[in-house]
Design an enzyme around this catalytic site. Sequence first.
Site, PDB file in Angstrom:
ATOM      1  N   CYS A  81       0.860  -1.186   0.000  1.00  0.00           N
ATOM      2  CA  CYS A  81       0.000   0.000   0.000  1.00  0.00           C
ATOM      3  C   CYS A  81       0.890   1.228   0.000  1.00  0.00           C
ATOM      4  O   CYS A  81       1.474   1.570   1.033  1.00  0.00           O
ATOM      5  CB  CYS A  81      -0.952   0.024   1.192  1.00  0.00           C
ATOM      6  SG  CYS A  81      -2.154   1.378   1.073  1.00  0.00           S
ATOM      7  N   CYS A 199      -0.272   3.736  -7.251  1.00  0.00           N
ATOM      8  CA  CYS A 199      -1.149   2.998  -6.344  1.00  0.00           C
ATOM      9  C   CYS A 199      -1.139   1.542  -6.766  1.00  0.00           C
ATOM     10  O   CYS A 199      -1.322   1.243  -7.950  1.00  0.00           O
ATOM     11  CB  CYS A 199      -2.576   3.552  -6.425  1.00  0.00           C
ATOM     12  SG  CYS A 199      -3.808   2.610  -5.490  1.00  0.00           S
TER      13      CYS A 199
END
Length: 262
Positions: A81, A199
């Site tokens: 993440c 991302c």
Amino acid sequence: MSRPFRIGQIVPSSNTTMETEVPAMLQAHSQLRPNDRFTFHSSRMRMKKVEKDELAAMDAESDRCALELSDAQVDVLGYACLVAIMAMGHGYHRVSQKRLTDRTIANGATAPVITSAGALVDALKIMKATKIALVAPYMVPLTKLVMDYISNEGFEIVDWRALEIPDNLDVGRHDPARLPGIVAGMNYADADVIVLSACVQMPSLPAVAEVEALTRKPVVTASIATTYAILTELGLEPVVPGAGALLSGAYPMRAASSGAAA
């Protein structure tokens, strides 16, 4: 080694992409290098909304995840993440990587830890980028936070797009076929590298080759950077067909890590 390499991933509970794109790239690598085999193992941290407070609460669970994965004696551990790391302040990927590696050492099953945030920073250095264009799925405030983090590592962002998708499941549902059109509307002429997805949850791998052809620029994503870091950490050649310039074989040696040893 006689057994496959065990790839551990710490993932947000709502992430649906990192456990598809990274295995897809490593399995494609295995088609070129049949002796390099992998198995995949995950531990999850609760997170549904991509918001700063929820990201911080999620990050607090990463120590538990590192312990769980070290119980499986994984060979490398990836923290999947990017924004959760970058939301914790400048340089936090180094802090996280060292702390989580220390957890595996204390558990008697040492595993080097890679964060997608640190992997992207390292990848841009390896690609000798100074100016980048960037696409992110986050709301504008989080996107600016990510850009500030990257800028603090020495890069200039010449243009950017925030897709403003607040729900993490919806980020995973974003159609990668939309990405070439998004990039086509950006001012990327001065960029050395295009970050197609800052991302690991936003799918991007199917669009990488098209965007490289469209822009005539090298393209990288957070998941591609993580895959490069995994392969080089394991001492394997970082080549994956169809995964952009970084994994083309043009960058065979990993630069000095921005992680715990830096």
